[in-house]
Design an enzyme around this catalytic site. Sequence first.
Site, short mmCIF file in Angstrom:
data_model
loop_
_atom_site.label_atom_id
_atom_site.label_comp_id
_atom_site.label_asym_id
_atom_site.label_seq_id
_atom_site.Cartn_x
_atom_site.Cartn_y
_atom_site.Cartn_z
N CYS A 1 0.82 -1.22 0.00
CA CYS A 1 0.00 0.00 0.00
C CYS A 1 0.86 1.28 0.00
CB CYS A 1 -1.00 -0.03 1.14
SG CYS A 1 -2.42 1.03 0.84
N HIS B 1 -3.19 -5.28 1.82
CA HIS B 1 -2.43 -5.56 3.05
C HIS B 1 -2.45 -7.03 3.47
CE1 HIS B 1 -1.81 -1.35 4.35
NE2 HIS B 1 -2.99 -1.12 3.79
N GLU C 1 -0.49 -8.47 5.33
CA GLU C 1 -0.06 -8.56 6.73
C GLU C 1 -1.25 -8.44 7.71
OE1 GLU C 1 0.34 -6.07 4.75
OE2 GLU C 1 0.06 -4.16 5.78
#
Length: 190
Positions: A78, A170, A172
């Site tokens: 991002c 994302h 993560e």
Amino acid sequence: MLIGVVAIQGDFAEHIEMLQRLGVGAKKVRLPQDLEGIDGVIIPGGESTTLGIVGSRYGLLDALRERILDGLPVFGTCAGAIVLAKTILESDQPRIGVMDIVVNRNAYGRQKDSFEADIFVPKLGEVPVRGVFIRAPVIEAVGEGVEVLAELDGKPVFVRQGNTIATTFHPELTDDTRIHRYFLRICQKA
Ligand code: GLN
């Protein structure tokens, strides 16, 4: 293996957690000297202007650019993808600027500021990854040397150029470790 995670601003803690879950050493990177001894580096999501301004003040953007052009693998998510881009539409914000991609910040607009979507990544198998998009940029164009690993609505959302990879979403923030493992394989080979 030791992976640096740029820890100036944004969701670096989630990346570190992901690396720890995968049994990989993680090192916070703030200053140029923190780049010593790492096999790859992750640039997290957050706010690309803050990352850029603080990172350039610390001399980190220049140091990163040099190491990346020298072959150090890097993974930007991002805001991390934005600072890796050579072209950021309507912005002269500080950047690393090593990827031949054109990004349009916040282009998904206010309505869809944040959304989730299943993203099919052929290289990672038949099960899609869950893409979490938070004020995500749109990649409007890619250069010749850029491989598009996944798209959403006809726009690239996961790209690779040499040892550099970037997602506009994302990974993560999910439990799916496949994209991080894909990055670690690049680091292993480098
Ligand atoms: N829109 C943010 C920016 O321009 C990026 C948002 C994010 O990283 N989730 O930096």
